[in-house]
Motif scaffolding. Sequence first.
Motif, short mmCIF file in Angstrom:
data_model
loop_
_atom_site.label_atom_id
_atom_site.label_comp_id
_atom_site.label_asym_id
_atom_site.label_seq_id
_atom_site.Cartn_x
_atom_site.Cartn_y
_atom_site.Cartn_z
N ALA A 73 -17.06 7.04 33.21
CA ALA A 73 -17.72 6.01 34.00
C ALA A 73 -17.36 4.62 33.48
CB ALA A 73 -19.23 6.22 33.97
N VAL A 74 -17.20 4.50 32.17
CA VAL A 74 -16.84 3.22 31.57
C VAL A 74 -15.41 2.84 31.97
CG1 VAL A 74 -16.50 1.98 29.40
CG2 VAL A 74 -18.40 3.60 29.64
N LEU A 75 -14.51 3.81 32.00
CA LEU A 75 -13.12 3.54 32.39
C LEU A 75 -13.06 3.07 33.84
CD1 LEU A 75 -11.22 6.53 30.73
CD2 LEU A 75 -11.63 4.23 29.84
N VAL A 76 -13.86 3.69 34.70
CA VAL A 76 -13.91 3.27 36.10
C VAL A 76 -14.40 1.83 36.19
CG1 VAL A 76 -15.11 3.63 38.30
CG2 VAL A 76 -14.22 5.59 37.03
N MET A 77 -15.39 1.49 35.39
CA MET A 77 -15.94 0.13 35.36
C MET A 77 -14.87 -0.88 34.96
SD MET A 77 -19.16 -1.10 33.04
CE MET A 77 -18.27 -0.88 31.49
N ILE A 78 -14.09 -0.55 33.93
CA ILE A 78 -13.03 -1.45 33.46
C ILE A 78 -11.94 -1.59 34.51
CG2 ILE A 78 -11.19 -1.74 31.75
CD1 ILE A 78 -13.09 -0.48 29.69
N GLU A 79 -11.53 -0.47 35.11
CA GLU A 79 -10.48 -0.52 36.14
C GLU A 79 -10.94 -1.33 37.34
OE1 GLU A 79 -7.38 0.33 36.09
OE2 GLU A 79 -7.48 1.16 34.07
N GLN A 80 -12.22 -1.24 37.67
CA GLN A 80 -12.74 -2.04 38.79
C GLN A 80 -12.67 -3.52 38.46
OE1 GLN A 80 -13.82 -0.83 41.91
NE2 GLN A 80 -13.55 -3.02 42.31
N GLY A 81 -13.01 -3.88 37.22
CA GLY A 81 -12.92 -5.27 36.81
C GLY A 81 -11.49 -5.79 36.85
N LEU A 86 -7.89 -9.29 37.77
CA LEU A 86 -6.65 -9.45 37.00
C LEU A 86 -5.40 -9.01 37.75
CD1 LEU A 86 -7.82 -8.36 33.41
CD2 LEU A 86 -7.81 -10.64 34.46
N ARG A 87 -5.48 -8.95 39.04
CA ARG A 87 -4.29 -8.59 39.82
C ARG A 87 -3.80 -9.78 40.64
NH1 ARG A 87 -3.07 -3.64 38.68
NH2 ARG A 87 -4.67 -2.08 38.23
N ASP A 88 -4.62 -10.30 41.50
CA ASP A 88 -4.26 -11.47 42.31
C ASP A 88 -5.17 -12.62 41.92
OD1 ASP A 88 -2.28 -10.13 43.88
OD2 ASP A 88 -3.92 -9.16 44.97
N GLU A 93 -7.07 -18.19 32.95
CA GLU A 93 -8.27 -18.36 32.12
C GLU A 93 -9.52 -17.98 32.89
OE1 GLU A 93 -10.87 -22.10 30.62
OE2 GLU A 93 -8.83 -22.04 29.75
N GLN A 94 -9.68 -18.51 34.10
CA GLN A 94 -10.86 -18.23 34.88
C GLN A 94 -10.95 -16.75 35.25
OE1 GLN A 94 -13.32 -20.23 35.28
NE2 GLN A 94 -14.55 -18.89 36.59
N SER A 95 -9.81 -16.14 35.52
CA SER A 95 -9.80 -14.72 35.89
C SER A 95 -10.21 -13.85 34.71
CB SER A 95 -8.40 -14.31 36.36
OG SER A 95 -8.08 -14.99 37.56
N LEU A 96 -9.76 -14.18 33.51
CA LEU A 96 -10.16 -13.43 32.32
C LEU A 96 -11.65 -13.59 32.04
CD1 LEU A 96 -7.12 -14.19 29.97
CD2 LEU A 96 -7.69 -11.98 31.00
N ILE A 97 -12.17 -14.80 32.26
CA ILE A 97 -13.61 -15.02 32.07
C ILE A 97 -14.41 -14.19 33.06
CG2 ILE A 97 -15.45 -16.74 32.31
CD1 ILE A 97 -13.44 -18.83 31.22
N LEU A 98 -14.01 -14.21 34.33
CA LEU A 98 -14.72 -13.44 35.36
C LEU A 98 -14.64 -11.95 35.09
CD1 LEU A 98 -13.63 -15.41 38.57
CD2 LEU A 98 -15.91 -15.37 37.51
N PHE A 99 -13.49 -11.50 34.60
CA PHE A 99 -13.33 -10.08 34.24
C PHE A 99 -14.34 -9.69 33.16
CE2 PHE A 99 -11.35 -7.22 31.06
CZ PHE A 99 -11.35 -6.05 31.82
N CYS A 100 -14.42 -10.48 32.10
CA CYS A 100 -15.34 -10.17 31.00
C CYS A 100 -16.79 -10.23 31.46
CB CYS A 100 -15.12 -11.14 29.85
SG CYS A 100 -13.52 -10.94 29.03
N GLU A 101 -17.12 -11.23 32.27
CA GLU A 101 -18.49 -11.34 32.76
C GLU A 101 -18.87 -10.14 33.61
OE1 GLU A 101 -19.06 -16.21 32.87
OE2 GLU A 101 -18.71 -15.10 34.74
N GLY A 142 -5.93 0.06 30.49
CA GLY A 142 -5.72 -0.78 31.66
C GLY A 142 -5.44 -2.22 31.28
N ILE A 143 -6.15 -2.72 30.27
CA ILE A 143 -5.93 -4.09 29.81
C ILE A 143 -4.54 -4.22 29.20
CG2 ILE A 143 -6.77 -5.92 28.27
CD1 ILE A 143 -9.53 -4.59 28.42
N ILE A 144 -4.11 -3.23 28.47
CA ILE A 144 -2.76 -3.25 27.87
C ILE A 144 -1.70 -3.34 28.96
CG2 ILE A 144 -1.07 -1.86 26.60
CD1 ILE A 144 -3.43 -0.74 24.96
N ARG A 145 -1.87 -2.57 30.03
CA ARG A 145 -0.90 -2.61 31.14
C ARG A 145 -0.81 -4.00 31.74
NH1 ARG A 145 -3.26 2.38 32.69
NH2 ARG A 145 -4.42 1.30 34.35
N ARG A 146 -1.97 -4.63 31.96
CA ARG A 146 -1.95 -5.96 32.56
C ARG A 146 -1.34 -6.98 31.59
NH1 ARG A 146 -0.81 -6.39 36.59
NH2 ARG A 146 -1.82 -8.36 37.11
N PHE A 147 -1.66 -6.90 30.30
CA PHE A 147 -1.11 -7.85 29.34
C PHE A 147 0.41 -7.67 29.21
CE2 PHE A 147 -5.16 -8.83 26.68
CZ PHE A 147 -5.71 -9.43 27.80
#
Length: 211
Positions: A73-81, A86-88, A93-101, A142-147
Amino acid sequence: MDTTINKTIRKGSADKRGKIMAAARDLFLSEGFDRSSVDAVAAKAGVSKRTVYDYYGDKQNLLLAVVEETSSAVLVMIEQGISDHLRDFEDLEQSLILFCEQIVASANGSSDYMALIRLVMVEAANLPDSFLERLDNAKEEGIIRRFTEFGQTGLLDVPDPQMAAKHFAALTFLLAFNQPRKTGTWGDEQTKRMITEGVRVFLRAYAPRTG
């Protein structure tokens, strides 16, 4: 005819597994792993002790299964974020902040996430180091793939995306999770400032090299 029978059997098995997992998680959280017996799990799930052993082998495997299921369930939550922020985007900076929030807000409202944190913290001694490492890697995947992609497109300078993901998490949402929660939530203004500053520190460290 055979197909119908097989479907019924599989559904019944899934129902029993679900009841066993729910019972085990409740007992592990309320009583602790050492004080929770297979007999108690079976009784709470409404199945036989033999069924628990047939499905999971022993109590240690049952603990691993409970943590793995909850972590899904946690992985699904991260992938949704990642999908949401973090795609479009126009401003990294703002996108990373919104992702974390979003991760913090989702975790705050997720009984699965709370259960995972409590189980891992309380029962870490009963979980193999290799399992905990694999769990951490799965959450960061997922974060590694995006980075990695951000490095390829020149948005970041990330010679080691895995290490960058660990630094990012430690500076942002993991830092927020480790703060005392007087109100029982992570969604206050202090947390938002913490995330914003953490993202900015991360971006200063991993900004593209110039010159």
